[in-house]
Design an enzyme around this catalytic site. Structure first.
Site, PDB file in Angstrom:
ATOM      1  N   ALA A  33      74.442   5.175  52.927  1.00  0.00           N
ATOM      2  CA  ALA A  33      73.098   5.198  53.042  1.00  0.00           C
ATOM      3  C   ALA A  33      72.371   6.202  54.214  1.00  0.00           C
ATOM      4  O   ALA A  33      71.249   6.673  54.067  1.00  0.00           O
ATOM      5  CB  ALA A  33      72.104   4.010  52.774  1.00  0.00           C
ATOM      6  N   ALA A  34      72.854   6.028  55.358  1.00  0.00           N
ATOM      7  CA  ALA A  34      72.325   6.616  56.368  1.00  0.00           C
ATOM      8  C   ALA A  34      72.340   7.952  56.612  1.00  0.00           C
ATOM      9  O   ALA A  34      73.147   8.554  56.113  1.00  0.00           O
ATOM     10  CB  ALA A  34      72.976   5.865  57.473  1.00  0.00           C
ATOM     11  N   PRO A  35      71.374   8.617  57.381  1.00  0.00           N
ATOM     12  CA  PRO A  35      69.946   8.269  57.845  1.00  0.00           C
ATOM     13  C   PRO A  35      68.956   7.534  56.813  1.00  0.00           C
ATOM     14  O   PRO A  35      67.916   7.207  57.462  1.00  0.00           O
ATOM     15  CB  PRO A  35      69.415   9.157  58.652  1.00  0.00           C
ATOM     16  CG  PRO A  35      69.921  10.609  58.042  1.00  0.00           C
ATOM     17  CD  PRO A  35      71.214  10.219  57.531  1.00  0.00           C
ATOM     18  N   GLY A  36      69.295   7.868  55.419  1.00  0.00           N
ATOM     19  CA  GLY A  36      68.362   7.188  54.493  1.00  0.00           C
ATOM     20  C   GLY A  36      67.362   8.128  53.669  1.00  0.00           C
ATOM     21  O   GLY A  36      66.485   7.669  52.800  1.00  0.00           O
TER      22      GLY A  36
ATOM     23  N   LYS B  32      67.644  10.536  51.107  1.00  0.00           N
ATOM     24  CA  LYS B  32      67.696  10.531  49.833  1.00  0.00           C
ATOM     25  C   LYS B  32      66.992   9.146  49.220  1.00  0.00           C
ATOM     26  O   LYS B  32      66.115   9.413  48.368  1.00  0.00           O
ATOM     27  CB  LYS B  32      68.803  10.889  49.187  1.00  0.00           C
ATOM     28  CG  LYS B  32      69.387  12.438  49.535  1.00  0.00           C
ATOM     29  CD  LYS B  32      70.595  12.860  49.051  1.00  0.00           C
ATOM     30  CE  LYS B  32      71.240  14.014  49.428  1.00  0.00           C
ATOM     31  NZ  LYS B  32      71.961  13.755  50.869  1.00  0.00           N
TER      32      LYS B  32
ATOM     33  N   GLU C 270      75.554   0.925  54.870  1.00  0.00           N
ATOM     34  CA  GLU C 270      76.009   1.941  55.822  1.00  0.00           C
ATOM     35  C   GLU C 270      77.071   1.513  56.721  1.00  0.00           C
ATOM     36  O   GLU C 270      76.554   0.392  57.600  1.00  0.00           O
ATOM     37  CB  GLU C 270      74.891   2.444  56.325  1.00  0.00           C
ATOM     38  CG  GLU C 270      75.196   3.569  57.748  1.00  0.00           C
ATOM     39  CD  GLU C 270      76.276   4.739  57.382  1.00  0.00           C
ATOM     40  OE1 GLU C 270      75.845   5.561  56.299  1.00  0.00           O
ATOM     41  OE2 GLU C 270      77.399   4.765  57.901  1.00  0.00           O
TER      42      GLU C 270
ATOM     43  N   ASP D  52      82.336  -1.141  53.943  1.00  0.00           N
ATOM     44  CA  ASP D  52      82.989   0.060  53.505  1.00  0.00           C
ATOM     45  C   ASP D  52      82.769   0.065  52.006  1.00  0.00           C
ATOM     46  O   ASP D  52      82.881  -1.048  50.995  1.00  0.00           O
ATOM     47  CB  ASP D  52      84.513  -0.270  53.802  1.00  0.00           C
ATOM     48  CG  ASP D  52      85.195   1.015  53.263  1.00  0.00           C
ATOM     49  OD1 ASP D  52      84.921   1.543  52.296  1.00  0.00           O
ATOM     50  OD2 ASP D  52      86.256   1.415  53.858  1.00  0.00           O
TER      51      ASP D  52
ATOM     52  N   ASP E 221      76.416   9.467  48.062  1.00  0.00           N
ATOM     53  CA  ASP E 221      76.365  10.705  48.728  1.00  0.00           C
ATOM     54  C   ASP E 221      77.490  10.788  49.844  1.00  0.00           C
ATOM     55  O   ASP E 221      77.055  10.127  51.030  1.00  0.00           O
ATOM     56  CB  ASP E 221      74.932  10.757  49.566  1.00  0.00           C
ATOM     57  CG  ASP E 221      74.567  12.028  49.993  1.00  0.00           C
ATOM     58  OD1 ASP E 221      75.077  12.980  49.760  1.00  0.00           O
ATOM     59  OD2 ASP E 221      73.454  11.979  51.138  1.00  0.00           O
TER      60      ASP E 221
ATOM     61  N   CYS F 122      77.792  17.571  50.613  1.00  0.00           N
ATOM     62  CA  CYS F 122      77.402  18.942  51.164  1.00  0.00           C
ATOM     63  C   CYS F 122      78.414  19.670  51.272  1.00  0.00           C
ATOM     64  O   CYS F 122      78.599  20.758  52.288  1.00  0.00           O
ATOM     65  CB  CYS F 122      76.285  18.653  52.389  1.00  0.00           C
ATOM     66  SG  CYS F 122      76.933  17.995  53.687  1.00  0.00           S
TER      67      CYS F 122
HETATM   68  C1  LIG Z   1      76.339  12.477  53.643  1.00  0.00           C
HETATM   69  S1  LIG Z   1      76.052  10.654  54.766  1.00  0.00           S
HETATM   70  C2  LIG Z   1      74.717   9.847  53.785  1.00  0.00           C
HETATM   71  C3  LIG Z   1      73.343  10.594  54.006  1.00  0.00           C
HETATM   72  C4  LIG Z   1      72.474   9.777  53.238  1.00  0.00           C
HETATM   73  N1  LIG Z   1      72.559   9.783  51.968  1.00  0.00           N
HETATM   74  C5  LIG Z   1      70.989  10.476  53.382  1.00  0.00           C
HETATM   75  O1  LIG Z   1      70.395  11.088  52.341  1.00  0.00           O
HETATM   76  O2  LIG Z   1      70.301  10.313  54.508  1.00  0.00           O
HETATM   77  C6  LIG Z   1      77.465   9.909  54.481  1.00  0.00           C
HETATM   78  C7  LIG Z   1      77.418   8.656  55.138  1.00  0.00           C
HETATM   79  O3  LIG Z   1      78.605   7.914  54.545  1.00  0.00           O
HETATM   80  C8  LIG Z   1      79.028   6.901  55.660  1.00  0.00           C
HETATM   81  N2  LIG Z   1      80.319   6.493  55.324  1.00  0.00           N
HETATM   82  C9  LIG Z   1      81.568   6.940  55.937  1.00  0.00           C
HETATM   83  N3  LIG Z   1      82.568   6.198  55.319  1.00  0.00           N
HETATM   84  C10 LIG Z   1      82.143   5.527  54.470  1.00  0.00           C
HETATM   85  C11 LIG Z   1      82.698   4.336  53.502  1.00  0.00           C
HETATM   86  N4  LIG Z   1      83.760   4.282  53.630  1.00  0.00           N
HETATM   87  N5  LIG Z   1      81.933   3.698  52.793  1.00  0.00           N
HETATM   88  C12 LIG Z   1      80.262   3.887  52.695  1.00  0.00           C
HETATM   89  N6  LIG Z   1      79.916   4.762  53.775  1.00  0.00           N
HETATM   90  C13 LIG Z   1      80.841   5.688  54.276  1.00  0.00           C
HETATM   91  C14 LIG Z   1      78.960   7.746  56.860  1.00  0.00           C
HETATM   92  O4  LIG Z   1      78.877   6.890  58.099  1.00  0.00           O
HETATM   93  C15 LIG Z   1      77.561   8.386  56.584  1.00  0.00           C
HETATM   94  O5  LIG Z   1      76.506   7.952  57.218  1.00  0.00           O
END
Ligand SMILES: C[S@@+](CC[C@H](N)C(=O)[O-])C[C@H]1O[C@@H](n2cnc3c(N)ncnc32)[C@H](O)[C@@H]1O
Length: 297
Positions: A111-114, A116, A134, A165, A183, A236
């Site tokens: 979710a981070a930084p949030g 979407k 996250e 996770d 995402d 992306c």
């Molecule tokens: C593309 S970013 C998400 C952006 C967010 N959806 C937004 O719109 O602001 C991907 C995120 O996945 C997290 N991530 C990495 N490994 C992960 C895992 N095993 N499970 C869940 N999230 C994970 C990362 O720390 C990162 O914050």
């Protein structure tokens, strides 16, 4: 070495298109949009940014998305909540594909930084039972801070923040959610291109390694999804291995149990891929963003 291999890899994938796509990726011009926060009722901030805002996207997206850059970085402008969120136009469109309702349970596994999820909540404009996850502690703090800057406290009580996770949800919360945003972490080639150090260390196996994590997350989301529920898978990344190939893998693993669905916004603003849709800065003027809406049968 990394740089040469990078160019060769994407030249092989994109052929003649790569030259223009590469130029667009390293160009500083990005299609950032300001999505107006409907929970911020005081509109005094508008006079402070007037002249920069143009309601170009009025008819197509939320009633209030402005798209001219440079748009000032958001601040409270003396108000209780931040009045708008800045993000890439393709990400704003993706978020609008999510239909959240007060009756359904929504989850965002990465979710981070949030951004979407915030736009999806802006669209709903009311309470939504949501689980935002996250695993990174630093990024989770940023997510929490963003939520408190943009959402009123009465909405926050329906939002649960977790730090697991995302691969665990399938096992621990099977058939639980109506809508899942996935995402996933991805290659982010645009960032690689803009970072000489990352580019120098880039290796062709990057997409393959990330692809394994992405597929585990996708399988987890599929198990955690209720029947008739929807997953929005997005990256992306430019590499098909992280995009349509992941969808293809899921369709093969779960034959008849999952289908790709379309959406008018994707048809209009993205280009079609064998599975899902892609927005790239050379032709769509935004992104990169790959999106695929999946429904569980
Ligand atoms: C593309 S970013 C998400 C952006 C967010 N959806 C937004 O719109 O602001 C991907 C995120 O996945 C997290 N991530 C990495 N490994 C992960 C895992 N095993 N499970 C869940 N999230 C994970 C990362 O720390 C990162 O914050």
């Amino acid at each position: 070495m990394g740089q040469e291999a990078f160019h060769q890899y994407y030249q092989d994938l994109y052929g003649d298109r790569w030259r223009e796509l590469h130029a667009a990726l390293i160009s500083p011009v990005r299609c950032t949009v300001a999505v107006v926060n409907p929970f911020c009722r005081d509109h005094a901030w508008r006079s402070k940014v007037s002249g920069t805002a143009s309601p170009e996207w009025d008819a197509i997206l939320l009633p209030q998305i402005f798209s001219e850059v440079p748009f000032p970085a958001p601040s409270t402008f003396g108000l209780e909540l931040y009045p708008y969120y800045l993000l890439d136009h393709a990400s704003a469109i993706a978020a609008l594909l999510l239909n959240l309702t007060p009756e359904t349970l929504y989850a965002d596994f990465c979710a981070a930084p949030g951004g979407k999820s915030l736009v999806a909540l802006f669209k709903q404009q009311g309470p939504v039972a949501a689980l935002l996850n996250e695993p990174s502690q630093d990024r989770c703090r940023r997510l929490k801070s963003n939520l408190s800057l943009y959402l009123p406290s009465n909405l926050m009580k329906d939002v649960t923040l977790t730090s697991y996770d995302g691969r665990r949800f399938g096992l621990h919360r099977p058939d639980s959610f109506d809508t899942i945003l996935l995402d996933v972490p991805c290659s982010s080639e645009r960032h690689v291109l803009l970072d000489q150090n990352e580019l120098a260390h880039w290796k062709p196996k990057r997409s393959k390694l990330l692809g394994e994590l992405q597929f585990s997350l996708l399988c987890s989301a599929f198990s955690a999804l209720k029947k008739n529920g929807q997953i929005l898978y997005s990256t992306c990344a430019l590499a098909p291995q992280e995009n349509e190939k992941q969808i293809e893998r899921l369709l093969k693993k779960r034959p008849g149990q999952v289908e790709v669905i379309s959406h008018p916004l994707l048809e209009k603003y993205f280009e079609k891929r064998p599975y899902g849709y892609l927005a790239l800065p050379d032709q769509q003027g935004m992104g990169p963003l790959f999106c695929c809406l999946l429904k569980k049968n």
